[in-house]
Design a protein around this motif. Sequence first.
Motif, PDB file in Angstrom:
ATOM      1  N   PHE A   9       0.787  -1.300  -0.097  1.00 52.45           N
ATOM      2  CA  PHE A   9      -0.009   0.180   0.094  1.00 52.45           C
ATOM      3  C   PHE A   9       0.776   1.285   0.136  1.00 52.45           C
ATOM      4  O   PHE A   9       0.376   2.336   0.337  1.00 52.45           O
ATOM      5  N   ASP A  10       1.891   1.216  -0.467  1.00 51.28           N
ATOM      6  CA  ASP A  10       2.889   2.372  -0.355  1.00 51.28           C
ATOM      7  C   ASP A  10       3.359   2.937  -1.687  1.00 51.28           C
ATOM      8  O   ASP A  10       4.299   3.516  -2.211  1.00 51.28           O
ATOM      9  N   ASN A  11       2.148   2.858  -2.518  1.00 53.76           N
ATOM     10  CA  ASN A  11       2.387   3.635  -3.882  1.00 53.76           C
ATOM     11  C   ASN A  11       0.936   4.195  -4.270  1.00 53.76           C
ATOM     12  O   ASN A  11      -0.068   3.667  -3.704  1.00 53.76           O
ATOM     13  N   ASP A  12       1.097   5.209  -5.179  1.00 57.05           N
ATOM     14  CA  ASP A  12      -0.183   6.181  -5.554  1.00 57.05           C
ATOM     15  C   ASP A  12      -1.150   5.125  -6.217  1.00 57.05           C
ATOM     16  O   ASP A  12      -2.370   5.229  -5.829  1.00 57.05           O
ATOM     17  N   ASP A  13      -0.829   4.063  -6.868  1.00 56.61           N
ATOM     18  CA  ASP A  13      -1.892   3.292  -7.578  1.00 56.61           C
ATOM     19  C   ASP A  13      -2.722   2.450  -6.576  1.00 56.61           C
ATOM     20  O   ASP A  13      -3.855   2.305  -6.551  1.00 56.61           O
ATOM     21  N   ALA A  14      -1.910   1.727  -5.626  1.00 55.68           N
ATOM     22  CA  ALA A  14      -2.560   1.006  -4.649  1.00 55.68           C
ATOM     23  C   ALA A  14      -3.533   2.033  -3.594  1.00 55.68           C
ATOM     24  O   ALA A  14      -4.507   1.531  -3.373  1.00 55.68           O
ATOM     25  N   LEU A  15      -3.043   3.141  -3.447  1.00 49.99           N
ATOM     26  CA  LEU A  15      -3.806   4.094  -2.624  1.00 49.99           C
ATOM     27  C   LEU A  15      -5.063   4.386  -3.398  1.00 49.99           C
ATOM     28  O   LEU A  15      -6.135   4.603  -2.654  1.00 49.99           O
ATOM     29  N   PRO A  50       0.782   0.433 -12.996  1.00 47.16           N
ATOM     30  CA  PRO A  50      -0.538   0.636 -12.059  1.00 47.16           C
ATOM     31  C   PRO A  50      -1.350  -0.626 -11.814  1.00 47.16           C
ATOM     32  O   PRO A  50      -1.571  -0.614 -10.739  1.00 47.16           O
ATOM     33  N   LEU A  51      -1.690  -1.415 -12.820  1.00 46.52           N
ATOM     34  CA  LEU A  51      -2.462  -2.515 -12.636  1.00 46.52           C
ATOM     35  C   LEU A  51      -1.934  -3.364 -11.653  1.00 46.52           C
ATOM     36  O   LEU A  51      -2.822  -4.167 -10.923  1.00 46.52           O
ATOM     37  N   MET A  52      -0.772  -3.830 -11.650  1.00 44.87           N
ATOM     38  CA  MET A  52      -0.034  -4.667 -10.773  1.00 44.87           C
ATOM     39  C   MET A  52       0.081  -4.242  -9.382  1.00 44.87           C
ATOM     40  O   MET A  52      -0.520  -4.949  -8.526  1.00 44.87           O
ATOM     41  N   ALA A  53       0.130  -3.026  -9.358  1.00 46.00           N
ATOM     42  CA  ALA A  53      -0.059  -2.347  -7.884  1.00 46.00           C
ATOM     43  C   ALA A  53      -1.145  -2.641  -7.162  1.00 46.00           C
ATOM     44  O   ALA A  53      -1.271  -2.748  -6.050  1.00 46.00           O
ATOM     45  N   GLN A  54      -2.412  -2.431  -8.162  1.00 45.42           N
ATOM     46  CA  GLN A  54      -3.623  -2.294  -7.727  1.00 45.42           C
ATOM     47  C   GLN A  54      -4.239  -3.885  -7.273  1.00 45.42           C
ATOM     48  O   GLN A  54      -4.664  -4.251  -6.288  1.00 45.42           O
ATOM     49  N   ALA A  55      -3.764  -4.800  -8.087  1.00 49.18           N
ATOM     50  CA  ALA A  55      -3.935  -6.160  -7.915  1.00 49.18           C
ATOM     51  C   ALA A  55      -3.321  -6.726  -6.899  1.00 49.18           C
ATOM     52  O   ALA A  55      -3.773  -7.492  -5.910  1.00 49.18           O
ATOM     53  N   VAL A  71      -0.681  -8.382   8.307  1.00 42.51           N
ATOM     54  CA  VAL A  71      -0.651  -6.960   8.059  1.00 42.51           C
ATOM     55  C   VAL A  71      -0.190  -6.062   9.127  1.00 42.51           C
ATOM     56  O   VAL A  71       0.070  -4.693   9.071  1.00 42.51           O
ATOM     57  N   VAL A  72       0.029  -6.690  10.532  1.00 44.07           N
ATOM     58  CA  VAL A  72       0.623  -5.921  11.462  1.00 44.07           C
ATOM     59  C   VAL A  72       1.861  -5.078  10.828  1.00 44.07           C
ATOM     60  O   VAL A  72       2.852  -5.625  10.224  1.00 44.07           O
ATOM     61  N   GLY A  73       1.997  -3.924  11.258  1.00 42.90           N
ATOM     62  CA  GLY A  73       3.219  -2.980  11.021  1.00 42.90           C
ATOM     63  C   GLY A  73       3.000  -2.597   9.620  1.00 42.90           C
ATOM     64  O   GLY A  73       3.707  -1.537   9.189  1.00 42.90           O
ATOM     65  N   GLU A  74       2.288  -2.840   8.962  1.00 42.29           N
ATOM     66  CA  GLU A  74       1.919  -2.262   7.472  1.00 42.29           C
ATOM     67  C   GLU A  74       1.361  -0.789   7.629  1.00 42.29           C
ATOM     68  O   GLU A  74       0.198  -0.829   8.317  1.00 42.29           O
ATOM     69  N   ARG A  75       1.547  -0.205   6.732  1.00 41.36           N
ATOM     70  CA  ARG A  75       0.993   1.090   6.615  1.00 41.36           C
ATOM     71  C   ARG A  75      -0.342   1.262   5.597  1.00 41.36           C
ATOM     72  O   ARG A  75      -0.387   0.316   4.825  1.00 41.36           O
ATOM     73  N   ASN A  76      -1.169   1.945   6.048  1.00 42.44           N
ATOM     74  CA  ASN A  76      -2.368   2.504   5.276  1.00 42.44           C
ATOM     75  C   ASN A  76      -3.695   1.286   5.090  1.00 42.44           C
ATOM     76  O   ASN A  76      -4.274   1.160   4.164  1.00 42.44           O
ATOM     77  N   PHE A 124      11.189  -6.165  -2.418  1.00 43.82           N
ATOM     78  CA  PHE A 124       9.750  -6.336  -3.096  1.00 43.82           C
ATOM     79  C   PHE A 124       9.136  -7.868  -2.993  1.00 43.82           C
ATOM     80  O   PHE A 124       8.193  -8.039  -2.626  1.00 43.82           O
ATOM     81  N   THR A 125      10.282  -8.619  -3.424  1.00 40.55           N
ATOM     82  CA  THR A 125       9.888 -10.230  -3.299  1.00 40.55           C
ATOM     83  C   THR A 125       9.580 -10.552  -1.762  1.00 40.55           C
ATOM     84  O   THR A 125       8.705 -11.389  -1.556  1.00 40.55           O
ATOM     85  N   ALA A 126      10.317 -10.275  -0.989  1.00 41.47           N
ATOM     86  CA  ALA A 126      10.306 -10.632   0.355  1.00 41.47           C
ATOM     87  C   ALA A 126       8.930 -10.088   0.993  1.00 41.47           C
ATOM     88  O   ALA A 126       8.272 -11.066   1.620  1.00 41.47           O
ATOM     89  N   ARG A 127       8.634  -9.003   0.656  1.00 41.28           N
ATOM     90  CA  ARG A 127       7.083  -8.436   1.450  1.00 41.28           C
ATOM     91  C   ARG A 127       6.130  -9.260   0.646  1.00 41.28           C
ATOM     92  O   ARG A 127       5.319  -9.733   1.484  1.00 41.28           O
ATOM     93  N   LEU A 128       6.207  -9.730  -0.723  1.00 40.82           N
ATOM     94  CA  LEU A 128       4.985 -10.458  -1.466  1.00 40.82           C
ATOM     95  C   LEU A 128       5.215 -11.852  -0.605  1.00 40.82           C
ATOM     96  O   LEU A 128       4.120 -12.504  -0.551  1.00 40.82           O
ATOM     97  N   THR A 129       6.339 -12.415  -0.326  1.00 37.75           N
ATOM     98  CA  THR A 129       6.449 -13.726  -0.087  1.00 37.75           C
ATOM     99  C   THR A 129       5.688 -13.787   1.086  1.00 37.75           C
ATOM    100  O   THR A 129       4.974 -14.972   1.688  1.00 37.75           O
TER     101      THR A 129
END
Length: 137
Positions: A9-15, A50-55, A71-76, A124-129
């Motif tokens: 949730f750290d990018n404009d497209d996701a927000l 943009p589409l990948m960030a939203q997905a 999601v503990v500690g995750e912003r937004n 990036f990969t670690a967060r998604l994993t």
Amino acid sequence: MGATGPGPFDNDDALDFLDELEESDPAGRRALIESRIGEVVRGGDYVEAPLMAQAIAGAVLVAACDDIESVVGERNVPAWVDDEPLDVDDRLEELATRLLNRAMKPDDNELFDLWAESDGGERFTARLTHYLDALGE
């Protein structure tokens, strides 16, 4: 300057997608998330950032509704994830899992490529994993 970070949730497209979900009827949130994730999972072409960030945001919300601790500690993170979580079933979990796996494929999507070019691919990969693990539990 726009928001950019390795979190889901750290990018404009996701927000922007989070805003869309917040403004929608709670009963329609699942359909919006499924639609966004499905657009990427069913598409065979290179996916723009943009589409990948939203997905990705949608897939992480699925993980969060299934396991709020992920999601503990995750912003937004939207409050509705805890107050009015999505009804997560095996089909939705599978869709989110497929999306996160595709998001980590090199040369398959612009968002991964942008992180890899900036030496942030491992973060990036670690967060998604982390979210793949949460979906697998």
